[in-house]
Design a protein around this motif. Structure first.
Motif, PDB file in Angstrom:
ATOM      1  N   ALA A 121       4.885  -0.881   2.428  1.00 43.64           N
ATOM      2  CA  ALA A 121       4.284   0.351   1.920  1.00 43.64           C
ATOM      3  C   ALA A 121       5.462   1.467   1.895  1.00 43.64           C
ATOM      4  CB  ALA A 121       3.831   1.211   2.714  1.00 43.64           C
ATOM      5  N   VAL A 137      -2.367   2.325   9.001  1.00 42.92           N
ATOM      6  CA  VAL A 137      -1.697   1.123   9.359  1.00 42.92           C
ATOM      7  C   VAL A 137      -2.287   0.566   9.903  1.00 42.92           C
ATOM      8  CG1 VAL A 137       0.224  -0.960   9.594  1.00 42.92           C
ATOM      9  CG2 VAL A 137       0.978   1.734   8.490  1.00 42.92           C
ATOM     10  N   LEU A 196       2.527  -1.926  10.554  1.00 43.57           N
ATOM     11  CA  LEU A 196       3.913  -1.974   8.748  1.00 43.57           C
ATOM     12  C   LEU A 196       5.024  -3.072   8.745  1.00 43.57           C
ATOM     13  CD1 LEU A 196       4.073  -0.824   5.838  1.00 43.57           C
ATOM     14  CD2 LEU A 196       5.236   1.288   6.706  1.00 43.57           C
ATOM     15  N   TYR A 245       5.774   4.132  11.955  1.00 41.88           N
ATOM     16  CA  TYR A 245       4.579   2.876  10.780  1.00 41.88           C
ATOM     17  C   TYR A 245       4.732   1.900  11.251  1.00 41.88           C
ATOM     18  CZ  TYR A 245       3.591   6.578   7.393  1.00 41.88           C
ATOM     19  OH  TYR A 245       2.369   8.229   6.857  1.00 41.88           O
ATOM     20  N   THR A 252       0.189  -1.362  -0.302  1.00 42.80           N
ATOM     21  CA  THR A 252      -0.436   0.079  -0.014  1.00 42.80           C
ATOM     22  C   THR A 252       1.096   1.184   0.156  1.00 42.80           C
ATOM     23  OG1 THR A 252      -1.825   0.860   1.398  1.00 42.80           O
ATOM     24  CG2 THR A 252      -0.292   0.184   2.368  1.00 42.80           C
ATOM     25  N   ASN A 253       0.001   2.713   0.010  1.00 39.18           N
ATOM     26  CA  ASN A 253       1.216   3.286  -0.137  1.00 39.18           C
ATOM     27  C   ASN A 253      -0.007   4.739   0.446  1.00 39.18           C
ATOM     28  OD1 ASN A 253      -0.441   4.104  -2.491  1.00 39.18           O
ATOM     29  ND2 ASN A 253       2.072   4.506  -3.533  1.00 39.18           N
TER      30      ASN A 253
END
Length: 318
Positions: free
Chosen positions: A201, A186, A292, A287, A178-179
């Motif tokens: 990400a 998250v 993440l 993150y 994802t981004n």
């Protein structure tokens, strides 16, 4: 410790001049190098070079569109990289966007969920060395087999922005990419993906203490992405629909200048990591703390640092 990746090629550095940067990444604490594919370098050539320049790095494209190469050619690309970097290559695929697929490549952007699902299923079989004859929902394959399948098929991870694709990634892939999200987002993504799959990400990082500089660059980037339907829907799901609505309305009306002005500072600060390098590293770790697995640093020019200096300053061991 989580993994810690860098996006290659870096902005402003010709690909041919990346050897020294890439070769030194592992010593700085980076574990991964990930490419991308929009309107610059293709996704695979930088990784082919990196496979020889940096034999300790894991490599992957984030992401390759499922439409712009035929399924068999995509399998060939993946098998080639798996051969160049045995056990170190991860294939990232996704829908991409209507602009890239249809407007730039003249390919109908039809049934994106099914296209990615079918491509994933085909690649699983092809990269395992099977001869594939199958009528999928979005394409048909008749008698394809790789001349040399990888000894160990590479993991496949899916670009996933919303629940449907996240659930597909959890069921059938080896992780999700994802981004354009904040650390708190998250947890929302993990709530659908689950705790076990790898979550990757790309994080846009501007290593400058000048917040105005970072926000100016960030606004242009946010406007370019968040007006794309898939990202607009993503951020509506994440709860930013109301905050971004004025920008989207001005953009749709053709007033680009006003659209930029209407992006709240809080949204820029949520989605662009910025500050002195040590503050950026700490933000990246937020993150990770929220779930993440693999942050991929995409250096946004700023702070007067060259790309090589920025890569060093943002390294986990800096």
């Amino acid at each position: 410790m989580s993994r810690w990746g860098l996006t290659i090629p870096m902005t402003g550095v010709p690909l041919a001049e990346h050897r020294e940067i890439v070769a030194g990444l592992a010593d700085l604490g980076y574990t991964d190098a990930w490419s991308a594919e929009t309107n610059g370098a293709d996704a695979f050539t930088p990784l082919a070079l990196a496979s020889q320049w940096a034999p300790r790095l894991r490599l992957g494209p984030a992401i390759v569109p499922a439409y712009t190469r035929g399924p068999a050619l995509l399998a060939q690309h993946a098998a080639t990289l798996a051969d160049l970097a045995p056990g170190r290559f991860v294939l990232g695929i996704g829908t991409s966007s209507e602009a890239i697929v249809h407007r730039w490549n003249g390919i109908a952007f039809d049934e994106p969920y099914k296209r990615v699902r079918d491509t994933l299923r085909f690649l699983r079989r092809a990269l395992a060395g099977e001869k594939v004859t199958e009528d999928y929902a979005t394409f048909s394959i008749k008698g394809f087999r790789l001349e040399k399948a990888p000894g160990t098929p590479p993991p496949i991870v899916l670009a996933a922005l919303r629940p449907g694709m996240l659930r597909l990634a959890a069921r059938e892939a080896d992780g999700a990419i994802t981004n354009w999200l904040a650390p708190k987002d998250v947890r929302t993504v993990r709530g659908v993906l689950g705790d076990e799959p790898e979550l990757i990400a790309r994080l846009f990082v501007c290593p400058t203490a000048d917040a105005d500089e970072a926000r100016s660059v960030g606004r242009w980037m946010i406007a370019a992405y968040m007006t794309v339907p898939v990202y607009r829907a993503f951020h509506e799901w994440l709860g930013r629909g109301e905050a971004l609505a004025p920008m989207n309305e001005a953009w749709a009306a053709g007033d680009r200048k006003k659209a930029l002005e209407l992006i709240p500072d809080e949204v820029v600060d949520d989605l662009i990591v910025h500050g002195p390098p040590e503050a950026c590293r700490e933000r990246i770790r937020e993150y990770v703390d929220n779930g993440l697995t693999t942050p991929i640093v995409a250096v946004v020019p700023g702070g007067g640092l060259s790309p090589a200096e920025a890569a060093r300053a943002l390294a986990p061991g800096a």
